[in-house]
Design a protein around this motif. Structure first.
Motif, PDB file in Angstrom:
ATOM      1  N   PHE A 311      11.270  25.873  -4.336  1.00 34.86           N
ATOM      2  CA  PHE A 311      12.143  25.345  -5.401  1.00 34.86           C
ATOM      3  C   PHE A 311      11.059  24.906  -6.717  1.00 34.86           C
ATOM      4  O   PHE A 311      11.281  25.107  -7.644  1.00 34.86           O
ATOM      5  CB  PHE A 311      12.728  24.019  -5.140  1.00 34.86           C
ATOM      6  CG  PHE A 311      13.887  24.343  -3.980  1.00 34.86           C
ATOM      7  CD1 PHE A 311      14.719  25.525  -4.076  1.00 34.86           C
ATOM      8  CD2 PHE A 311      14.296  23.536  -3.010  1.00 34.86           C
ATOM      9  CE1 PHE A 311      15.991  25.577  -3.587  1.00 34.86           C
ATOM     10  CE2 PHE A 311      15.211  23.507  -2.325  1.00 34.86           C
ATOM     11  CZ  PHE A 311      16.044  24.584  -2.339  1.00 34.86           C
ATOM     12  N   ARG A 312       9.918  24.475  -6.118  1.00 35.29           N
ATOM     13  CA  ARG A 312       9.012  23.794  -7.202  1.00 35.29           C
ATOM     14  C   ARG A 312       8.476  24.761  -8.032  1.00 35.29           C
ATOM     15  O   ARG A 312       8.576  24.638  -9.280  1.00 35.29           O
ATOM     16  CB  ARG A 312       7.849  23.108  -6.280  1.00 35.29           C
ATOM     17  CG  ARG A 312       6.939  22.482  -7.215  1.00 35.29           C
ATOM     18  CD  ARG A 312       7.398  21.313  -7.880  1.00 35.29           C
ATOM     19  NE  ARG A 312       6.658  20.934  -9.160  1.00 35.29           N
ATOM     20  CZ  ARG A 312       6.603  19.798  -9.307  1.00 35.29           C
ATOM     21  NH1 ARG A 312       6.627  18.712  -8.513  1.00 35.29           N
ATOM     22  NH2 ARG A 312       5.836  19.322 -10.626  1.00 35.29           N
ATOM     23  N   LEU A 313       8.250  25.980  -7.572  1.00 38.19           N
ATOM     24  CA  LEU A 313       7.542  27.231  -8.343  1.00 38.19           C
ATOM     25  C   LEU A 313       8.520  27.453  -9.479  1.00 38.19           C
ATOM     26  O   LEU A 313       8.107  27.935 -10.716  1.00 38.19           O
ATOM     27  CB  LEU A 313       7.664  28.058  -7.362  1.00 38.19           C
ATOM     28  CG  LEU A 313       6.814  29.139  -7.405  1.00 38.19           C
ATOM     29  CD1 LEU A 313       5.355  28.988  -6.952  1.00 38.19           C
ATOM     30  CD2 LEU A 313       7.286  30.519  -6.802  1.00 38.19           C
ATOM     31  N   ARG A 314       9.825  27.254  -9.100  1.00 37.80           N
ATOM     32  CA  ARG A 314      10.654  27.858 -10.180  1.00 37.80           C
ATOM     33  C   ARG A 314      11.043  26.608 -11.318  1.00 37.80           C
ATOM     34  O   ARG A 314      11.091  26.880 -12.638  1.00 37.80           O
ATOM     35  CB  ARG A 314      12.242  28.117  -9.708  1.00 37.80           C
ATOM     36  CG  ARG A 314      12.201  29.413  -8.368  1.00 37.80           C
ATOM     37  CD  ARG A 314      13.164  29.699  -7.868  1.00 37.80           C
ATOM     38  NE  ARG A 314      13.043  31.354  -7.610  1.00 37.80           N
ATOM     39  CZ  ARG A 314      12.300  31.758  -6.574  1.00 37.80           C
ATOM     40  NH1 ARG A 314      11.649  30.802  -5.822  1.00 37.80           N
ATOM     41  NH2 ARG A 314      11.887  32.920  -6.238  1.00 37.80           N
ATOM     42  N   PHE A 315      10.870  25.549 -10.817  1.00 35.70           N
ATOM     43  CA  PHE A 315      11.042  24.269 -11.815  1.00 35.70           C
ATOM     44  C   PHE A 315      10.019  24.218 -12.411  1.00 35.70           C
ATOM     45  O   PHE A 315      10.163  23.719 -13.614  1.00 35.70           O
ATOM     46  CB  PHE A 315      10.992  23.224 -10.728  1.00 35.70           C
ATOM     47  CG  PHE A 315      10.978  21.642 -11.254  1.00 35.70           C
ATOM     48  CD1 PHE A 315      12.402  21.446 -11.865  1.00 35.70           C
ATOM     49  CD2 PHE A 315      10.279  20.894 -11.722  1.00 35.70           C
ATOM     50  CE1 PHE A 315      12.528  20.156 -12.671  1.00 35.70           C
ATOM     51  CE2 PHE A 315      10.364  19.720 -12.311  1.00 35.70           C
ATOM     52  CZ  PHE A 315      11.410  19.216 -12.534  1.00 35.70           C
ATOM     53  N   ASP A 316       8.796  24.494 -12.180  1.00 36.25           N
ATOM     54  CA  ASP A 316       7.542  24.247 -12.998  1.00 36.25           C
ATOM     55  C   ASP A 316       7.413  25.397 -14.059  1.00 36.25           C
ATOM     56  O   ASP A 316       6.887  25.135 -14.977  1.00 36.25           O
ATOM     57  CB  ASP A 316       6.346  24.758 -12.307  1.00 36.25           C
ATOM     58  CG  ASP A 316       5.874  23.544 -11.291  1.00 36.25           C
ATOM     59  OD1 ASP A 316       6.681  22.346 -11.484  1.00 36.25           O
ATOM     60  OD2 ASP A 316       5.059  23.295 -10.395  1.00 36.25           O
ATOM     61  N   ARG A 317       8.452  26.505 -14.075  1.00 26.31           N
ATOM     62  CA  ARG A 317       8.598  27.351 -15.067  1.00 26.31           C
ATOM     63  C   ARG A 317       9.686  27.037 -16.300  1.00 26.31           C
ATOM     64  O   ARG A 317       9.765  27.681 -17.230  1.00 26.31           O
ATOM     65  CB  ARG A 317       8.984  28.836 -14.756  1.00 26.31           C
ATOM     66  CG  ARG A 317       8.040  29.445 -13.476  1.00 26.31           C
ATOM     67  CD  ARG A 317       8.729  30.673 -12.884  1.00 26.31           C
ATOM     68  NE  ARG A 317       8.903  31.717 -14.056  1.00 26.31           N
ATOM     69  CZ  ARG A 317       9.977  32.258 -14.162  1.00 26.31           C
ATOM     70  NH1 ARG A 317      11.159  32.018 -13.200  1.00 26.31           N
ATOM     71  NH2 ARG A 317      10.409  33.316 -14.773  1.00 26.31           N
ATOM     72  N   LEU A 318      10.053  25.602 -16.000  1.00 28.55           N
ATOM     73  CA  LEU A 318      11.170  25.320 -17.024  1.00 28.55           C
ATOM     74  C   LEU A 318      10.450  24.511 -18.174  1.00 28.55           C
ATOM     75  O   LEU A 318       9.546  23.869 -17.861  1.00 28.55           O
ATOM     76  CB  LEU A 318      12.269  24.603 -16.408  1.00 28.55           C
ATOM     77  CG  LEU A 318      12.909  25.518 -15.187  1.00 28.55           C
ATOM     78  CD1 LEU A 318      13.925  24.354 -14.498  1.00 28.55           C
ATOM     79  CD2 LEU A 318      13.689  26.640 -15.724  1.00 28.55           C
ATOM     80  N   THR A 319      11.110  24.493 -19.283  1.00 26.47           N
ATOM     81  CA  THR A 319      10.779  23.654 -20.450  1.00 26.47           C
ATOM     82  C   THR A 319      11.555  22.307 -19.993  1.00 26.47           C
ATOM     83  O   THR A 319      12.454  22.226 -19.358  1.00 26.47           O
ATOM     84  CB  THR A 319      11.139  24.172 -21.688  1.00 26.47           C
ATOM     85  OG1 THR A 319      12.576  24.238 -21.785  1.00 26.47           O
ATOM     86  CG2 THR A 319      10.709  25.585 -22.025  1.00 26.47           C
ATOM     87  N   PRO A 320      11.074  21.336 -20.864  1.00 31.76           N
ATOM     88  CA  PRO A 320      11.879  19.833 -20.625  1.00 31.76           C
ATOM     89  C   PRO A 320      13.239  20.176 -20.927  1.00 31.76           C
ATOM     90  O   PRO A 320      14.068  19.680 -20.138  1.00 31.76           O
ATOM     91  CB  PRO A 320      11.100  19.029 -21.589  1.00 31.76           C
ATOM     92  CG  PRO A 320       9.872  19.508 -21.723  1.00 31.76           C
ATOM     93  CD  PRO A 320       9.934  20.991 -21.477  1.00 31.76           C
ATOM     94  N   ALA A 321      13.778  20.726 -21.930  1.00 32.78           N
ATOM     95  CA  ALA A 321      15.141  20.797 -22.130  1.00 32.78           C
ATOM     96  C   ALA A 321      15.785  21.680 -21.217  1.00 32.78           C
ATOM     97  O   ALA A 321      16.943  21.407 -20.803  1.00 32.78           O
ATOM     98  CB  ALA A 321      15.162  21.698 -23.765  1.00 32.78           C
ATOM     99  N   GLU A 322      15.138  22.679 -20.527  1.00 35.04           N
ATOM    100  CA  GLU A 322      15.749  23.460 -19.566  1.00 35.04           C
ATOM    101  C   GLU A 322      15.862  22.751 -18.422  1.00 35.04           C
ATOM    102  O   GLU A 322      17.144  22.587 -17.633  1.00 35.04           O
ATOM    103  CB  GLU A 322      15.086  24.891 -19.208  1.00 35.04           C
ATOM    104  CG  GLU A 322      14.981  25.951 -20.315  1.00 35.04           C
ATOM    105  CD  GLU A 322      13.812  26.941 -20.280  1.00 35.04           C
ATOM    106  OE1 GLU A 322      13.741  27.624 -21.353  1.00 35.04           O
ATOM    107  OE2 GLU A 322      13.072  26.809 -19.586  1.00 35.04           O
ATOM    108  N   LYS A 323      14.977  21.820 -18.074  1.00 36.85           N
ATOM    109  CA  LYS A 323      15.064  21.055 -16.808  1.00 36.85           C
ATOM    110  C   LYS A 323      16.447  20.077 -17.057  1.00 36.85           C
ATOM    111  O   LYS A 323      17.065  19.755 -16.204  1.00 36.85           O
ATOM    112  CB  LYS A 323      13.801  20.057 -16.668  1.00 36.85           C
ATOM    113  CG  LYS A 323      12.698  21.054 -16.282  1.00 36.85           C
ATOM    114  CD  LYS A 323      11.276  20.229 -16.138  1.00 36.85           C
ATOM    115  CE  LYS A 323      10.357  21.039 -15.643  1.00 36.85           C
ATOM    116  NZ  LYS A 323       9.037  20.495 -15.773  1.00 36.85           N
TER     117      LYS A 323
END
Ligand SMILES: Nc1ncnc2c1ncn2[C@@H]1O[C@H](COP(=O)(O)OP(=O)(O)O)[C@@H](O)[C@H]1O
Ligand SMILES: [Mg+2]
Length: 392
Positions: A311-323
Motif C-alpha cells: 500500500f505504502r509504495l502506491r501512497f508515496d506516489r501521490l501528491t498531497p491533493a491526491e491523498k
C-alpha cells in the motif's frame, strides 16, 4: 512452522503455488489461440481487473501454454510513459528471429524484417524513445510512411504472413496495456483488426486495469468484435480454499475450517492477499492444523506488512491533493462511490476536483466503473487510507 518450507508466494507477477479458479479462462484462451493459428475466426482475450487479482500470472501462464503448443509469443509490458512503437519494435524483432529459427529463411520472413526496418526508420523521429539496430534494409513503401496507423497495419500484416508461412501464429502478450496512450492503442487495434479480416494468424492477449475496457472501446468501437473482455476477479470461496489449502497440504500441513474462514473474510478472496495471509498464517502457526487464532494473529502482521510496502509504495506516489481525495473516498468505504459524494466530502464542486481525479486515474490508482462513479484499483485500499491518515 518452518519458514523454509512456506509455499506461499506473494508478489507482483510471482507464480502462485496453485493457480486456483482459472482453468476455464485458460481453456477459453487456448481454444481462441489455436483457432486463430489455423486461420479460423475467434476472439482473443483481454483480461481486466484490479491490482493483485492475478492478471499477470494468468497472462504468463496462457503464454507458456501457447508456446508449448508451438505459438510464437511476444511479451510486452507497457510502462508509464513509453511509446507503443518503442515497445513493439524490439518485441516483434524477437518474434521474427524465433520464426527464423523454425527453418531456413523464407520470403515472408524477409519481407517482415524489411517492414520492421521501414517502421523503425520512419517513426524513429516521431517517437524519440525507439532504439533498435536492424541488419536489414527497409523496402521502399513498406511500413515506412511515418504514419503510425498505416505503418503498424503493414508491419502487423507482414509479421502475420511470416507466421502463416510457417504454419504458426504470432501472439502479442501485452501487460499493463492501460498505460498505452489511446491514439496508439487505436492504431494497434486497427492493425490487428485488418490482420484479422485477412485471416492472418496474429493477435494479442492483453491484461490491464479496469480502465482499459473503456479506453479500448473509445479507441476503436470494433474492439469488441476482436476481443472478448474477461473480468478477472477475486476468487470464489471454493477456489480461495484451494489456493490456500492445496499448497499447504502438499507440505503435509492443514488449515482448520476456522482458519480458512478468517483468511477468506480478511483477504476478500483477492489472490495477492490470499498469498500474504497464507504466508503469515503458516509462519505464526506452531503446528498443523493452522488454527483460527493463528490466522487472526497473522492478520495483524499482514496488515502491518502491507501498510509498510504494497500500500505504502502506491501512497508515496501521490501528491498531497491526491491523498486528500483518496482519503475522502476511503471515508465513504470500499466503494464504488459517486464522484459527487466524494466531492461533497471535500466540500468542493465535482468540476473543481476533476483534475485531481483524472490524475489519479492516469496513475492507475482509481477508475470509473460506470459514468460518474469512482473506485479504488487496489482492493482494501480504503482501510489503509484510514489507517495512514487517521483524520480527514
Ligand atoms: N489464481 C490464483 N490463485 C492463487 N494465487 C494467485 C492466483 N493468481 C494470482 N495469484 C497470486 O496473486 C499475486 C498477484 O498476482 P499478479 O498476477 O501479479 O496480479 P495482477 O497482475 O492482477 O496485479 C501473486 O502473488 C500471485 O502468486
Ligand atoms: Mg500485473
Amino acid at each position: 512452522m518452518d519458514a523454509r518450507l512456506n509455499p506461499f508466494a506473494p508478489g507482483a507477477g510471482t507464480p502462485p503455488p496453485e493457480l486456483a479458479g482459472r482453468d476455464e479462462i485458460m481453456e477459453r484462451a487456448a481454444i481462441a489461440l489455436d483457432r486463430i493459428r489455423s486461420g479460423r475466426a475467434a476472439r482473443s482475450l483481454v483480461l481486466y481487473g484490479l491490482r493483485g487479482v492475478g492478471k499477470t500470472v494468468l497472462l504468463n501462464r496462457i503464454r507458456l501454454d501457447a508456446e508449448a503448443r508451438g505459438v510464437a509469443s511476444v511479451r510486452i509490458e507497457a510502462p508509464e510513459e513509453r511509446s507503443l512503437p518503442a515497445l513493439l519494435a524490439p518485441a516483434l524483432r524477437t518474434a521474427l528471429i524465433r520464426l527464423r529459427r523454425l527453418d531456413a529463411a523464407k520470403e515472408g520472413l524477409t519481407r517482415a524484417m524489411k517492414a520492421l526496418a521501414g517502421f523503425v526508420g520512419a517513426l524513429k523521429l516521431k517517437y524519440g524513445d525507439m532504439e533498435l539496430g536492424l541488419d536489414v534494409d527497409a523496402e521502399h513503401g513498406l511500413a515506412d510512411s511515418g504514419d503510425l496507423d498505416t505503418d503498424l497495419s503493414d508491419l502487423i500484416a507482414a509479421v502475420g504472413e511470416a507466421a502463416a508461412e510457417r504454419g504458426t501464429a504470432v501472439v502479442l502478450f501485452a501487460d499493463e496495456l492501460q498505460y498505452v496512450p489511446e491514439d496508439q492503442l487505436a492504431s494497434l487495434i486497427m492493425a490487428l483488426h485488418s490482420a484479422n479480416q485477412a485471416q492472418l494468424p496474429i493477435t494479442m492477449v492483453a491484461a490491464g486495469l479496469p480502465q482499459l475496457l473503456g479506453a479500448m472501446g473509445r479507441a476503436k468501437s470494433y474492439a469488441e468484435r476482436l476481443f472478448e473482455f474477461v473480468l478477472i476477479d477475486r476468487l470464489d470461496e471454493s477456489a480461495a480454499r484451494t489456493a490456500l489449502c492445496l499448497p499447504a497440504l502438499r507440505e503435509g500441513v492443514e488449515f482448520s475450517d476456522d482458519a480458512v474462514a478468517v483468511v477468506c473474510e480478511q483477504s476478500g478472496g483477492y489472490p495477492y492477499f490470499l498469498q500474504e495471509w497464507g504466508k503469515q498464517s503458516w509462519n505464526v502457526a506452531a503446528a498443523s492444523p493452522i488454527s483460527g487464532d493463528d490466522a487472526r494473529r497473522a492478520t495483524e502482521e499482514v496488515l502491518a506488512d502491507l501498510d509498510a510496502s504494497f500500500f505504502r509504495l502506491r501512497f508515496d506516489r501521490l501528491t498531497p491533493a491526491e491523498k486528500t481525495y483518496m482519503r475522502a473516498m476511503a471515508e465513504l468505504g470500499p466503494g464504488p462511490h459517486r464522484s459527487g459524494d466524494v466531492a461533497d466530502r471535500l466540500g468542493r464542486k465535482v468540476t473543481a476536483v476533476a483534475p485531481v481525479r483524472n490524475a489519479l486515474i492516469s496513475k492507475g490508482m482509481i477508475y470509473s466503473p460506470a459514468h460518474g462513479d469512482t473506485a479504488f484499483t487496489v482492493p482494501l485500499f480504503d482501510g489503509f487510507m484510514r489507517r495512514i491518515m487517521p483524520t480527514t
